[in-house]
Design an enzyme around this catalytic site. Structure first.
Site, PDB file in Angstrom:
ATOM      1  N   PHE A 125     -47.871 -66.404  -0.269  1.00  0.00           N
ATOM      2  CA  PHE A 125     -48.066 -66.410   1.177  1.00  0.00           C
ATOM      3  C   PHE A 125     -49.200 -65.456   1.557  1.00  0.00           C
ATOM      4  O   PHE A 125     -49.287 -64.348   1.021  1.00  0.00           O
ATOM      5  CB  PHE A 125     -46.775 -66.021   1.893  1.00  0.00           C
ATOM      6  CG  PHE A 125     -46.830 -66.266   3.370  1.00  0.00           C
ATOM      7  CD1 PHE A 125     -46.769 -67.556   3.864  1.00  0.00           C
ATOM      8  CD2 PHE A 125     -46.988 -65.221   4.262  1.00  0.00           C
ATOM      9  CE1 PHE A 125     -46.845 -67.809   5.227  1.00  0.00           C
ATOM     10  CE2 PHE A 125     -47.069 -65.463   5.625  1.00  0.00           C
ATOM     11  CZ  PHE A 125     -46.997 -66.761   6.111  1.00  0.00           C
ATOM     12  N   ASP A 202     -40.657 -61.482  -2.254  1.00  0.00           N
ATOM     13  CA  ASP A 202     -40.594 -61.965  -0.878  1.00  0.00           C
ATOM     14  C   ASP A 202     -39.529 -63.055  -0.832  1.00  0.00           C
ATOM     15  O   ASP A 202     -39.656 -64.091  -1.500  1.00  0.00           O
ATOM     16  CB  ASP A 202     -41.951 -62.518  -0.442  1.00  0.00           C
ATOM     17  CG  ASP A 202     -41.994 -62.862   1.040  1.00  0.00           C
ATOM     18  OD1 ASP A 202     -40.945 -63.205   1.609  1.00  0.00           O
ATOM     19  OD2 ASP A 202     -43.095 -62.809   1.630  1.00  0.00           O
ATOM     20  N   TYR A 227     -36.136 -64.830  10.870  1.00  0.00           N
ATOM     21  CA  TYR A 227     -36.220 -65.870  11.899  1.00  0.00           C
ATOM     22  C   TYR A 227     -36.218 -67.282  11.327  1.00  0.00           C
ATOM     23  O   TYR A 227     -36.281 -68.254  12.080  1.00  0.00           O
ATOM     24  CB  TYR A 227     -37.458 -65.672  12.788  1.00  0.00           C
ATOM     25  CG  TYR A 227     -38.751 -65.405  12.062  1.00  0.00           C
ATOM     26  CD1 TYR A 227     -39.470 -66.422  11.455  1.00  0.00           C
ATOM     27  CD2 TYR A 227     -39.263 -64.120  12.001  1.00  0.00           C
ATOM     28  CE1 TYR A 227     -40.655 -66.167  10.796  1.00  0.00           C
ATOM     29  CE2 TYR A 227     -40.453 -63.844  11.352  1.00  0.00           C
ATOM     30  CZ  TYR A 227     -41.145 -64.879  10.747  1.00  0.00           C
ATOM     31  OH  TYR A 227     -42.322 -64.615  10.086  1.00  0.00           O
ATOM     32  N   LYS A 228     -36.108 -67.428  10.020  1.00  0.00           N
ATOM     33  CA  LYS A 228     -36.038 -68.757   9.424  1.00  0.00           C
ATOM     34  C   LYS A 228     -34.570 -69.162   9.284  1.00  0.00           C
ATOM     35  O   LYS A 228     -33.905 -69.444  10.268  1.00  0.00           O
ATOM     36  CB  LYS A 228     -36.767 -68.761   8.080  1.00  0.00           C
ATOM     37  CG  LYS A 228     -38.244 -68.371   8.156  1.00  0.00           C
ATOM     38  CD  LYS A 228     -38.903 -68.435   6.802  1.00  0.00           C
ATOM     39  CE  LYS A 228     -40.309 -67.855   6.802  1.00  0.00           C
ATOM     40  NZ  LYS A 228     -41.247 -68.602   7.629  1.00  0.00           N
ATOM     41  N   ARG A 376     -44.574 -80.594   5.258  1.00  0.00           N
ATOM     42  CA  ARG A 376     -43.443 -79.798   4.769  1.00  0.00           C
ATOM     43  C   ARG A 376     -42.220 -80.058   5.642  1.00  0.00           C
ATOM     44  O   ARG A 376     -42.259 -79.873   6.857  1.00  0.00           O
ATOM     45  CB  ARG A 376     -43.821 -78.321   4.793  1.00  0.00           C
ATOM     46  CG  ARG A 376     -42.922 -77.432   3.970  1.00  0.00           C
ATOM     47  CD  ARG A 376     -43.445 -76.002   3.956  1.00  0.00           C
ATOM     48  NE  ARG A 376     -43.448 -75.412   5.302  1.00  0.00           N
ATOM     49  CZ  ARG A 376     -43.532 -74.106   5.535  1.00  0.00           C
ATOM     50  NH1 ARG A 376     -43.639 -73.269   4.534  1.00  0.00           N
ATOM     51  NH2 ARG A 376     -43.526 -73.650   6.766  1.00  0.00           N
TER      52      ARG A 376
END
Length: 410
Positions: A125, A202, A227-228, A376
């Site tokens: 990322f 991560d 927040y996912k 995705r």
């Protein structure tokens, strides 16, 4: 055959299906982006209303000594127990993911003086790569990049090939943000430790979607957003994990007052608090912490094993349907097919992926695009149904066939 009838049958048999009604939002929206922003749990607004009306509105500053100051560690322990496979006292909810990542990467480098190399993935990322590049520049270090398969991710052998007595830190994502590849954490930790390096993971695309056992697998350090899959809301703070054995050895670089041993003494000089509290810095965001706590409670109620099992089944259903319906249009699966090697999102590759993503969103199927050619689909097991997956496949098939969008799935 993967079709709407099969999807509906699976939904009827799904033990987690009742959880779908415990999220707010348009029930007709096909939302496959929970791996970027989770849906709003139905009980979160009430939790926030209590913080606003009673704790802030009535108790005011007294709320700091009535629980607010302990929230970063209490919510951290809840995350550790529900999704991380970690004992209490090793997780704190602190800052944004980038800041948490910087803290732990800098602390790891400082704990390995004389070692001048970092190992990471060229396709990790962006914020992780940028932070590592910044630290490498500031400490005159070299990053040794793994050029992993874009449809897969870093493998233990690729890590082993770059390790040496010069390696200070190995930093990777457990589930890669683009392909959904799930790394072999235990094997990579063991290889890194044999070389004398620390590991930093991560977990942003892992926690809340796949089982984790940080303590058992010998993880040193980890960060992740909330927040996912944890449904903490937009901009909710990240968490950091520091293995208990390392807490007294590492010194994080952002020395703020709430990470001091006695913050209200207001004394000169910095003396780090013992344990995980020493990795805090500034004033905690109370409203966001309450929202994170509410989201994690829902995950804990459902159970991470059941969540992970449904996630793997959703992914396998999507891949089978894509092979049947989308492969003739030139769509390929850019995610590991083995459920044990992937997270809870599936990547489909097509040259027109960007335009198709926009068209899907206009048709009421929310997915996202990752350059250069990936659509995705995030499968948040508590809020995603098999019928949602079929709607995505059916709509994309119609778009690729140029026949317009069907409404059979609504």
């Amino acid at each position: 055959m993967a079709d709407l009838t099969e999807a509906q049958a699976r939904d009827r048999e799904d033990p987690l299906a009742p959880f779908r009604a415990r999220f707010r939002g348009d029930p007709d929206l096909v939302y496959l982006d929970g791996n970027s922003l989770g849906r709003l749990p139905d009980h979160t607004p009430d939790r926030l209303a209590d913080v606003i009306s009673r704790q802030w509105g009535e108790r005011l500053i007294r709320s700091w000594s009535e629980g607010w100051l302990d929230l970063p560690l209490e919510v951290g322990d809840a995350i550790a127990a529900a999704v991380l496979g970690a004992a209490a006292g090793q997780v704190a909810v602190a800052d944004a993911t980038t800041v948490c990542f910087y803290k732990l990467a800098a602390a790891a480098i400082g704990a390995r003086p004389g070692r001048r190399e970092i190992v990471s993935d060229l396709h990790d990322f962006p914020t992780d790569r940028y932070v590592l590049e910044s630290l490498a520049h500031g400490h005159q270090m070299t990053i040794r990049w793994i050029d992993s398969d874009p449809a897969g991710g870093p493998e233990p052998a690729e890590v082993a090939a770059l390790l040496s007595e010069a390696t200070a830190l190995v930093s990777l994502s457990h589930v890669t943000y683009r392909s959904g590849h799930r790394a072999d954490m235990a094997a990579i930790n063991a290889l890194s430790h044999e070389a004398g390096a620390l590991t930093l993971w991560d977990l942003s695309h892992s926690a809340g979607s796949v089982p984790l056992q940080l303590d058992r697998d010998g993880c040193d350090l980890a960060v992740g957003c909330t927040y996912k899959y944890l449904c903490g809301g937009p901009g909710s703070p990240a968490y950091l994990y520091v293995a208990r054995a390392l807490q007294s050895q590492l010194r994080q670089p952002i020395w703020g007052w709430l990470g001091r041993a006695d913050p209200f003494a207001m004394a000169p000089g910095y003396v780090a608090a013992d344990g995980i509290r020493g990795f805090l810095s500034g004033t905690p965001p109370i409203l966001s912490l309450a929202a994170v706590d509410a989201g994690v409670a829902l995950i804990a109620e459902a159970g991470i094993d059941a969540i992970a099992e449904k996630g793997s089944r959703l992914g396998s259903f999507l891949i089978a349907a894509a092979d049947e319906r989308l492969a003739p249009h030139g769509v390929s699966v850019a995610t590991p097919r083995d459920a044990a090697r992937r997270g809870a999102h599936v990547a489909l590759a097509h040259p027109r992926a960007h335009a198709l993503t926009d068209a899907l969103i206009r048709a009421g199927v929310v997915v996202d695009f990752r350059a250069p050619d990936v659509i995705r689909a995030g499968l948040a097991p508590l809020s995603t149904s098999y019928a949602d997956v079929w709607a995505f496949i059916d709509t994309l098939d119609s778009l690729l066939a140029g026949a317009g969008v069907t409404a059979q799935w609504r």
